[in-house]
Design a protein around this motif. Structure first.
Motif, PDB file in Angstrom:
ATOM      1  N   HIS A 233      24.485 -47.519 -57.573  1.00 41.19           N
ATOM      2  CA  HIS A 233      24.164 -48.837 -58.109  1.00 41.19           C
ATOM      3  C   HIS A 233      24.847 -49.907 -57.256  1.00 41.19           C
ATOM      4  CE1 HIS A 233      22.686 -46.480 -61.463  1.00 41.19           C
ATOM      5  NE2 HIS A 233      23.876 -45.880 -61.509  1.00 41.19           N
ATOM      6  N   ALA A 234      24.564 -51.135 -57.542  1.00 40.87           N
ATOM      7  CA  ALA A 234      25.110 -52.226 -56.727  1.00 40.87           C
ATOM      8  C   ALA A 234      26.631 -52.205 -56.704  1.00 40.87           C
ATOM      9  CB  ALA A 234      24.595 -53.567 -57.251  1.00 40.87           C
ATOM     10  N   ASP A 235      27.250 -51.784 -57.827  1.00 41.74           N
ATOM     11  CA  ASP A 235      28.712 -51.793 -57.894  1.00 41.74           C
ATOM     12  C   ASP A 235      29.340 -50.458 -57.519  1.00 41.74           C
ATOM     13  OD1 ASP A 235      27.789 -50.416 -60.073  1.00 41.74           O
ATOM     14  OD2 ASP A 235      29.077 -51.418 -61.551  1.00 41.74           O
ATOM     15  N   THR A 236      28.524 -49.502 -57.028  1.00 39.83           N
ATOM     16  CA  THR A 236      29.074 -48.214 -56.570  1.00 39.83           C
ATOM     17  C   THR A 236      29.785 -48.416 -55.235  1.00 39.83           C
ATOM     18  OG1 THR A 236      27.249 -47.018 -57.618  1.00 39.83           O
ATOM     19  CG2 THR A 236      28.538 -45.834 -55.972  1.00 39.83           C
ATOM     20  N   PRO A 237      31.078 -48.110 -55.136  1.00 33.91           N
ATOM     21  CA  PRO A 237      31.825 -48.343 -53.890  1.00 33.91           C
ATOM     22  C   PRO A 237      31.543 -47.271 -52.836  1.00 33.91           C
ATOM     23  CG  PRO A 237      33.281 -47.386 -55.513  1.00 33.91           C
ATOM     24  CD  PRO A 237      31.963 -47.588 -56.208  1.00 33.91           C
ATOM     25  N   LEU A 267      20.266 -52.092 -52.258  1.00 35.02           N
ATOM     26  CA  LEU A 267      21.521 -52.393 -52.951  1.00 35.02           C
ATOM     27  C   LEU A 267      22.543 -53.054 -52.037  1.00 35.02           C
ATOM     28  CD1 LEU A 267      21.916 -49.072 -54.990  1.00 35.02           C
ATOM     29  CD2 LEU A 267      21.171 -51.299 -55.854  1.00 35.02           C
ATOM     30  N   LYS A 269      23.837 -51.694 -49.304  1.00 37.73           N
ATOM     31  CA  LYS A 269      24.776 -50.737 -48.726  1.00 37.73           C
ATOM     32  C   LYS A 269      24.569 -50.650 -47.211  1.00 37.73           C
ATOM     33  CE  LYS A 269      26.106 -49.777 -52.901  1.00 37.73           C
ATOM     34  NZ  LYS A 269      27.360 -50.375 -53.434  1.00 37.73           N
TER      35      LYS A 269
END
Length: 300
Positions: A233-237, A267, A269
């Motif tokens: 997801h967008a907030d997955t580091p 996203l 990344k």
């Protein structure tokens, strides 16, 4: 000659001319490797897991202070028992360039279901960091990669990070600088994702067995659980990602990597995908000088 513990610098060179004998010059920088085989890195539920560790080696690389980037590499196996030496020759060529390579053995589908494979990979990463001095690893330049099911494990090793219950080396981070996926079996969402597997998603298929012998056709939620694009997801580091796939891969449809590439791009990344025209599911094409140059640029 005196018998004692000679240092290399002190030991006198044999320069005596001998009729018919040819002296050849050396520099000490000739590229080579040294391999530690079957290094135990974890014991989980009675199963001991091993690493095959390849380090750069030459006369001038014996300095204990030398540190190299490290690629923790997960050998693919359709989630079955691995042949850990399948690519050791090609990976040794990479080690010659100045990289430590640690080939990971995971608990295969006959021992434990997914996500045991990425969780084992996380412990392998921790082991290499913990033993960085022994294997000449730069702890700040550790990467994870793998091919096929190994690429799947490599990707999920940086997605499924809530692993306190399976962390064998508490206090040692399993984070890496980047992920390298070679034709990763990283999505279960395509109907033709495994075009040469007639029993695709059935309990006796590789992916069905990886989930414990489940009929994935009846459990779309488990397909999502095993698919990278459904868990990022967008907030997955997520660290930066480098992907390779053959255009004629009959085992894992190249569209699998395309779907993941497009999702990660959407996203925001950092991801790059290379399609190797004409390449099938693996082969020396993935380790020629052109690809090694791309990997080196990624890891530098």
């Amino acid at each position: 000659m005196e018998i004692r513990n000679w240092s290399y610098e002190e030991y006198p060179s044999f320069d005596e001319p001998v009729e018919g004998v040819v002296h050849l010059p050396t520099t000490g920088d000739e590229a080579g490797t040294y391999t530690w085989t079957n290094v135990p890195y974890a014991t989980v539920d009675g199963t001991t897991l091993h690493l095959q560790i390849i380090i750069p080696a030459s006369r001038n690389r014996n300095n204990a202070d030398l540190k190299y980037p490290c690629l923790v590499y997960v050998q693919g196996s359709a989630w079955f028992a691995q042949n850990l030496c399948a690519k050791i020759g090609m990976l040794a060529r990479f080690a010659e360039k100045g990289y430590v390579v640690a080939i990971v053995e995971y608990r295969h589908s006959g021992i434990a279901p997914f996500p045991s494979m990425p969780l084992d990979t996380r412990n392998a990463i921790r082991f290499m960091k913990l033993h960085a001095a022994e294997y000449k690893v730069d702890q700040n330049r550790v990467y994870v990669g793998g091919d096929s099911s190994g690429g799947h494990a490599a990707m999920f090793s940086q997605i499924f990070t809530d692993d306190a219950d399976t962390d064998l080396y508490h206090g040692v981070s399993a984070d890496v600088r980047g992920i390298i996926s070679f034709y990763g079996a990283s999505s279960m969402m395509l109907d033709d994702g495994m075009p040469s597997t007639p029993n695709h998603h059935l309990p006796d298929s590789p992916e069905g067995k990886a989930m414990g012998g489940v009929n994935l056709r009846e459990h779309p939620e488990l397909c999502e659980y095993m698919s990278v694009e459904c868990n990022v997801h967008a907030d997955t580091p997520l660290p930066k990602v480098l992907m390779f796939h053959g255009s004629k891969d009959r085992t894992i449809n190249p569209r699998v990597s395309v779907v993941i590439y497009q999702k990660l791009k959407s996203l925001g990344k950092d991801v790059q995908l290379y399609i190797l025209d004409g390449a099938d599911h693996g082969g020396p094409e993935f380790w020629d000088d052109q690809i090694i140059t791309i990997i080196e640029a990624f890891m530098q």
